[in-house]
Design an enzyme around this catalytic site. Structure first.
Site, PDB file in Angstrom:
ATOM      1  N   TRP B 117      17.723 -14.103  -0.666  1.00 13.14           N
ATOM      2  CA  TRP B 117      16.648 -13.221  -0.188  1.00 13.14           C
ATOM      3  C   TRP B 117      17.189 -12.121   0.708  1.00 13.14           C
ATOM      4  O   TRP B 117      16.720 -10.978   0.652  1.00 13.14           O
ATOM      5  CB  TRP B 117      15.550 -14.045   0.486  1.00 13.14           C
ATOM      6  CG  TRP B 117      14.873 -14.926  -0.525  1.00 13.14           C
ATOM      7  CD1 TRP B 117      14.997 -16.275  -0.661  1.00 13.14           C
ATOM      8  CD2 TRP B 117      14.024 -14.491  -1.606  1.00 13.14           C
ATOM      9  NE1 TRP B 117      14.275 -16.707  -1.750  1.00 13.14           N
ATOM     10  CE2 TRP B 117      13.670 -15.647  -2.345  1.00 13.14           C
ATOM     11  CE3 TRP B 117      13.539 -13.241  -2.014  1.00 13.14           C
ATOM     12  CZ2 TRP B 117      12.847 -15.581  -3.475  1.00 13.14           C
ATOM     13  CZ3 TRP B 117      12.711 -13.186  -3.131  1.00 13.14           C
ATOM     14  CH2 TRP B 117      12.373 -14.346  -3.846  1.00 13.14           C
ATOM     15  N   ASP B 186      12.845 -12.206   8.062  1.00 15.96           N
ATOM     16  CA  ASP B 186      12.112 -12.822   6.961  1.00 15.96           C
ATOM     17  C   ASP B 186      12.051 -14.318   7.257  1.00 15.96           C
ATOM     18  O   ASP B 186      13.054 -15.017   7.158  1.00 15.96           O
ATOM     19  CB  ASP B 186      12.840 -12.559   5.640  1.00 15.96           C
ATOM     20  CG  ASP B 186      12.180 -13.268   4.455  1.00 15.96           C
ATOM     21  OD1 ASP B 186      11.145 -13.933   4.648  1.00 15.96           O
ATOM     22  OD2 ASP B 186      12.710 -13.141   3.339  1.00 15.96           O
ATOM     23  N   LYS B 210       4.308 -20.959   1.595  1.00 11.24           N
ATOM     24  CA  LYS B 210       5.199 -22.075   1.897  1.00 11.24           C
ATOM     25  C   LYS B 210       4.484 -22.988   2.894  1.00 11.24           C
ATOM     26  O   LYS B 210       3.941 -24.004   2.514  1.00 11.24           O
ATOM     27  CB  LYS B 210       6.514 -21.571   2.488  1.00 11.24           C
ATOM     28  CG  LYS B 210       7.097 -20.334   1.809  1.00 11.24           C
ATOM     29  CD  LYS B 210       7.632 -20.602   0.418  1.00 11.24           C
ATOM     30  CE  LYS B 210       8.304 -19.340  -0.138  1.00 11.24           C
ATOM     31  NZ  LYS B 210       8.912 -19.557  -1.442  1.00 11.24           N
TER      32      LYS B 210
END
Lengths: 372, 372
Positions: B117, B186, B210
């Site tokens: 990511w 993030d 999540k």
């Protein structure tokens, strides 16, 4: 949630029943769809979890998204040359994303401004490049749509942007013009309300929360040959090509799942021809009542009136808050006009049953008898 | 949905029961939350419609969104100097939006790359301006996090970007560094899994799917003094200031409504201290089992292992598909590692009960006995 006080109340008082909901968006959904969603909680179709909890790359979710895409294509008659994208950020994000993809730095685009949303759209385009006003009905308070023949079009325009239905102002363009440049259209509040002639369009976008589903997914339809004309390079998420090529990142799973059900409901009902006939009947019923005498007054000239967002005033504007409040007590909710224009707005999208419009008309008659 | 064949099946076979769901995201949600959603269909709290069908400017929806915002602030200990925004497009959109706001044309930003990511994040930043790799564990297949002392930081960096938990690679940074430049983080797959020391952060973003809610809403936390440093002008929807100032456009109503319920569930459970203790126990149980002998092998060095995404291999990698399939038959779903790295990944977010991790460990013991 239940209290002893509620035991003596009627269902309507206890708030357990659904009202006729004229909200402009998020808007009423078919009750059948909501009951299916309810049934599929907390486990979806034997997968061991709800639809919200499974991978967006799983077979079960993939089938839902592909079904939604296929149903949209069937409903709208989109051929293989069209991509159906499920994006996020609503029409407001598209106001920027569309010119970012299709307005070259040295080019120009034409905008036809028929209401509040078109005004917002051109503002974002002007951050990207040259965006001209080709026509506008601002001087008439957007109570009309300038005739296509009067649009001052640039022969070299990269595209012509239109707002096919102006939700706040209550006008609608149903003639699907075919111009030299491809049309880029904000169809947020009318997509799926009628069959469309797609010939002139390159890109059509719509926030789902009117006719298509809940808020949180933006339907984007883009013709492949137009897609290929986009500028490069673009940020990955803002490049339509990213999403046309594959499922790039986690989509808004639940809103898409509801869109699939709404499309199925619409197909079961007979598709867009059948829906259009119903929508025309609903709108005619309401506008006929508005026009019957001077007690109510439509805000848009008859030939440009929206089938979806019926905007009107009371002859005595001071009575409007009373009208809205009494309507609520009669089970007719969310009739207040947009805060920027006031008045009354009855949004009668696909999922508003004819019974709902009839109930509104009956209330309007009663209200006139009381206050006329 | 029911067929006569199902009449002789057990609930597990008929698929009416929930499995332990180790999906990396969209991920398992608390069952209590799903049952509340179910109960509130098709009418929400006496308003005459579901939460999906009412105006995003209505009092009923406003109360939901403000409650979600207030609960997030309480859970994370955010003061009045922090804004809580509910945006769309996931972390993937933030990869571009964050540098667009905070990386000036003549400035530079530092990126610490600890997995897939982070690699995607810097790619989007490089479209905006100068983004330097200050540290990376790519040469170690991201099985570690470079120590903060080794980061090659630019004293003039506009910000330092980190990925506090790498969902694919299974590492986590829990020390909340405080550097000269503000951190942009993030935190998609760990937000709300532990208390955070916010001192060093300017911006924290997380796709909700999540620990926080369903897909379709991105949680963005931005400190006001950092917000004021953003570049201008920006496209309206991509300017964090637009959303910090007011509810600009239609938000993703349903995902935010679920976020509010998840936050309430978390507060009822005792908040982030209590959750963190549970998460540490769950992770310890699973890593202890992995480390017991050579049959299983963790992919990340112990000190950098993720509490959320537990990535491991079987000594005999050919057995991995068998492991995943047999686990499913034992009611343990979605254990397949990310397609880019393979292996096994057990995502044990907040809503995964300790019983689920115990069931997985018991299955791992059984599987070893069968195949060891």
């Amino acid at each position: 949630m239940s209290t002893s006080a509620e035991a003596t109340q009627t269902p309507a008082q206890a708030g357990t029943e659904r009202l006729y909901n004229f909200s402009a968006g998020p808007a009423t959904l078919p009750e059948e769809v909501l009951l299916e969603v309810k049934e599929e909680l907390p486990v979806y179709d034997h997968v061991g979890a709800s639809i919200m909890e499974i991978s967006h790359r799983s077979a079960a979710y993939d089938a839902v998204e592909e079904s939604a895409r296929a149903r949209l294509k069937t409903l709208l008659g989109l051929g293989d040359d069209w991509h159906v994208l499920f994006l996020q950020g609503g029409a407001s994000m598209q106001f920027y994303q569309a010119p970012l993809n299709f307005l070259p730095p040295d080019g120009s685009a034409d905008y036809v401004i028929t209401g509040r949303w078109g005004q917002k759209a051109i503002k974002e385009a002007q951050l990207v490049g040259t965006a001209r006003v080709a026509a506008s009905s601002e001087d008439d308070d957007f109570n009309a749509i300038p005739a296509v023949e009067t649009w001052d079009l640039d022969p070299d325009a990269a595209f012509v942007h239109i707002t096919t239905n102006e939700t706040v102002n209550g006008n609608q363009m149903t003639d699907d013009p075919v111009l030299d440049a491809p049309l880029v259209a904000d169809a947020s509040s009318e997509l799926l309300s009628r069959p469309m002639n797609l010939e002139g369009y390159g890109l059509i976008y719509a926030g789902a929360q009117k006719n298509v589903g809940p808020a949180g997914v933006t339907i984007v339809l883009v013709r492949d040959d137009f897609l290929q004309t986009r500028t490069q390079p673009l940020p990955t998420m803002l490049d339509y090509g990213t999403h046309a090529a594959k499922r790039y990142n986690t989509p808004p799973v639940f809103p898409i799942y509801v869109v699939e059900k709404v499309c199925r409901w619409l197909q079961d009902l007979g598709g867009l021809d059948a829906m259009y006939a119903i929508n025309q009947r609903k709108a005619a019923l309401l506008y006929d009542r508005i026009d019957r005498n001077a007690f109510y007054r439509g805000t848009v000239r008859p030939e440009d009136r929206s089938m979806m967002n019926v905007t009107f005033r009371l002859h005595d504007e001071d009575l409007e808050p009373v009208f809205i409040e009494q309507a609520k007590q009669h089970g007719l909710m969310s009739l207040k006009g947009h805060r920027s224009v006031g008045g009354i707005r009855a949004s009668i999208y696909n999922a508003m049953p004819e019974d709902g419009v009839e109930a509104l008309v009956a209330f309007m008659d009663d209200f006139e008898r009381q206050h006329g």
